[in-house]
Every structure is written in C-alpha cells, then in structure tokens.
Design a protein around this motif. Structure first.
Motif, PDB file in Angstrom:
ATOM      1  N   PHE A   1      -4.906  -3.381   8.021  1.00  0.00           N
ATOM      2  CA  PHE A   1      -5.876  -4.016   7.126  1.00  0.00           C
ATOM      3  C   PHE A   1      -5.672  -5.519   7.281  1.00  0.00           C
ATOM      4  CE2 PHE A   1      -7.162  -6.078   3.210  1.00  0.00           C
ATOM      5  CZ  PHE A   1      -8.431  -5.545   3.023  1.00  0.00           C
ATOM      6  N   ASN A   2      -6.715  -6.224   7.671  1.00  0.00           N
ATOM      7  CA  ASN A   2      -6.642  -7.674   7.876  1.00  0.00           C
ATOM      8  C   ASN A   2      -7.012  -8.386   6.572  1.00  0.00           C
ATOM      9  OD1 ASN A   2      -6.480  -7.859  11.067  1.00  0.00           O
ATOM     10  ND2 ASN A   2      -8.012  -6.320  10.577  1.00  0.00           N
ATOM     11  N   TYR A   3      -6.030  -8.986   5.929  1.00  0.00           N
ATOM     12  CA  TYR A   3      -6.281  -9.692   4.676  1.00  0.00           C
ATOM     13  C   TYR A   3      -6.412 -11.178   4.979  1.00  0.00           C
ATOM     14  CZ  TYR A   3      -5.623 -11.426  -0.079  1.00  0.00           C
ATOM     15  OH  TYR A   3      -5.788 -12.056  -1.280  1.00  0.00           O
ATOM     16  N   ILE A   4      -7.630 -11.686   4.817  1.00  0.00           N
ATOM     17  CA  ILE A   4      -7.898 -13.075   5.186  1.00  0.00           C
ATOM     18  C   ILE A   4      -8.478 -13.828   3.987  1.00  0.00           C
ATOM     19  CG2 ILE A   4      -9.165 -14.600   6.747  1.00  0.00           C
ATOM     20  CD1 ILE A   4      -9.362 -12.117   8.638  1.00  0.00           C
ATOM     21  N   LYS A   5      -7.804 -14.912   3.621  1.00  0.00           N
ATOM     22  CA  LYS A   5      -8.319 -15.826   2.607  1.00  0.00           C
ATOM     23  C   LYS A   5      -8.115 -17.243   3.129  1.00  0.00           C
ATOM     24  CE  LYS A   5      -8.544 -13.530  -1.783  1.00  0.00           C
ATOM     25  NZ  LYS A   5      -8.302 -13.652  -3.207  1.00  0.00           N
ATOM     26  N   GLU A   6      -8.684 -18.205   2.438  1.00  0.00           N
ATOM     27  CA  GLU A   6      -8.569 -19.591   2.901  1.00  0.00           C
ATOM     28  C   GLU A   6      -7.121 -20.013   3.101  1.00  0.00           C
ATOM     29  OE1 GLU A   6     -10.693 -22.329   0.443  1.00  0.00           O
ATOM     30  OE2 GLU A   6     -12.557 -21.202   0.603  1.00  0.00           O
ATOM     31  N   ASP A   7      -6.256 -19.574   2.183  1.00  0.00           N
ATOM     32  CA  ASP A   7      -4.861 -20.018   2.235  1.00  0.00           C
ATOM     33  C   ASP A   7      -3.899 -18.926   2.728  1.00  0.00           C
ATOM     34  OD1 ASP A   7      -5.305 -18.414   0.074  1.00  0.00           O
ATOM     35  OD2 ASP A   7      -3.990 -19.497  -1.293  1.00  0.00           O
ATOM     36  N   ALA A   8      -4.430 -17.801   3.196  1.00  0.00           N
ATOM     37  CA  ALA A   8      -3.536 -16.720   3.607  1.00  0.00           C
ATOM     38  C   ALA A   8      -4.168 -15.819   4.655  1.00  0.00           C
ATOM     39  CB  ALA A   8      -3.138 -15.894   2.386  1.00  0.00           C
ATOM     40  N   PHE A   9      -3.314 -15.339   5.567  1.00  0.00           N
ATOM     41  CA  PHE A   9      -3.739 -14.338   6.546  1.00  0.00           C
ATOM     42  C   PHE A   9      -2.584 -13.352   6.686  1.00  0.00           C
ATOM     43  CE2 PHE A   9      -3.984 -13.132  11.211  1.00  0.00           C
ATOM     44  CZ  PHE A   9      -4.894 -12.102  10.972  1.00  0.00           C
ATOM     45  N   LYS A  10      -2.821 -12.129   6.239  1.00  0.00           N
ATOM     46  CA  LYS A  10      -1.759 -11.123   6.275  1.00  0.00           C
ATOM     47  C   LYS A  10      -2.233  -9.889   7.020  1.00  0.00           C
ATOM     48  CE  LYS A  10       0.520 -12.261   1.891  1.00  0.00           C
ATOM     49  NZ  LYS A  10       0.915 -11.742   0.560  1.00  0.00           N
ATOM     50  N   LEU A  11      -1.302  -9.279   7.734  1.00  0.00           N
ATOM     51  CA  LEU A  11      -1.543  -7.978   8.355  1.00  0.00           C
ATOM     52  C   LEU A  11      -0.825  -6.943   7.502  1.00  0.00           C
ATOM     53  CD1 LEU A  11      -0.805  -8.897  12.084  1.00  0.00           C
ATOM     54  CD2 LEU A  11      -3.027  -8.853  10.947  1.00  0.00           C
TER      55      LEU A  11
END
Length: 196
Positions: free
Chosen positions: A49-59
């Motif tokens: 699941f690719n979690y993408i926000k302006e201040d964060a990118f998590k796998l």
C-alpha cells in the motif's frame, strides 16, 4: 506506484522491515502479524500500500492481497489513520475482523490500543456498509455476509413501515433471517405473519 515487492528480509523490527531487492534496501512498514510470520534472511513477496502525503511517503506491506484491501477499507473509516489501521490489523487477522464486524462485537474490537468505543462502533458501521466489497475478500462464510446484508435491509424496510425493533424481533428471529435466500423472500415471510 508499487503493486508488490519481492526480496530478502535483511532485518526486521516490530513495525517495519528492510527488504533487500538487488542491493537496494526498501523500508516497509508492517503489522505485528506480518512481523511474526516472516524470518530474517528469507525471500518474501509483500503486497504494497503506497501511502503518499505532502510530508510523507510510506510503503506498507502485507503478505496477502486481501489484507491490503482490508487495510484500505480501514483507512476509509473516519478518524482511522495508518497507525491505528496497522494496530487493528496487528491485533486481529482478516477472519477475526470479519467475525467481529458480522457480530457487531464492539467489546472485542476495543482491545485494540487507542481504539475507544465510539471509534470501534464507527469501524464496524463503516465496514458493514461495505459488505459486498468485504465479502470478496473472504473465501469462507460468504453466505454469512449475505445473511447479514439481508438482515440489515429487512430491518430498514420494516422500520420504514412503522415497526419498532421490538416488534420486528417478535415477528422474525435472526436464525430465520439467515435461512432466507433474498430480501424479497424475507419480507414475504414477515408480511404473512402480520396477516395472521
């Protein structure tokens, strides 16, 4: 973005692991259940699941696609973020959560740290509202979900006709409802009882 990653578990911690793919180490966040099932040094495939926000990118990685699908549904619940969704999936596996939702078992769901009663009710309410989608996640007991969908529709229909919950319960039992093949059949049966 990433659909899945396949590589060697270089090392693991309770909340994440390092997945080595051709010499590149990917930090992948995981639940405690994933942590428990994998071993350092083994090769694994993780659905991402690719979690993408302006201040964060998590796998965020899962061993099964249905786990990732359920995680996405949990993120769709108001007030549930990545940490809480992972906490829920660390506490319960997919089948346990299915049973909790089907049985409206708020008390058991509240065992999740930082999940209060109101939020537990919200999780169950939102997941129940997606019964058809959830049903596709499971290979077992799909009929149980069908019956709960019929039960919800039947109660809504009879309440719209002016019946109280108490009156509905006196007309038809939950066991009877689970025997109906469709909402139409359920309504016909109840209306026959009303006539007599």
């Amino acid at each position: 973005m990433f659909e899945y990653l396949k590589g060697k578990v270089e090392y693991k911690k309770p909340d994440y692991l390092a997945l080595d793919i051709n010499g590149v180490g990917y930090k992948v966040n995981i639940s405690l259940r994933v942590y428990d099932k994998i071993k350092t040094g083994e090769s694994v495939r993780l659905y991402i699941f690719n979690y993408i926000k302006e201040d964060a990118f998590k796998l965020i990685g899962f061993l099964e696609e249905r786990e990732r699908n359920l995680f996405e549904m949990l993120l769709g619940v108001k007030g549930v973020g990545v940490s809480l969704a992972l906490s829920i999936m660390s506490t319960f596996d997919v089948e346990q959560l299915r049973k909790i939702v089907a049985e409206n078992d708020y008390a058991t769901l509240k065992r999740v740290p930082k999940l209060g009663e109101k939020k537990a009710q919200q999780v169950i309410l939102d997941l129940k509202g997606k019964l058809k989608a959830i049903g596709n996640l499971f290979t077992q007991d799909e009929n149980l979900f069908e019956s709960f969908a019929i039960e919800d529709e039947l109660y809504e229909a009879l309440e719209a006709l002016g019946y109280s919950q108490k009156e509905i319960n006196s007309l038809v039992s939950k066991e009877e409802i689970r025997g109906f093949a469709s909402i139409e059949e359920a309504i016909k049966c109840v209306l026959k009882k009303v006539k007599y």
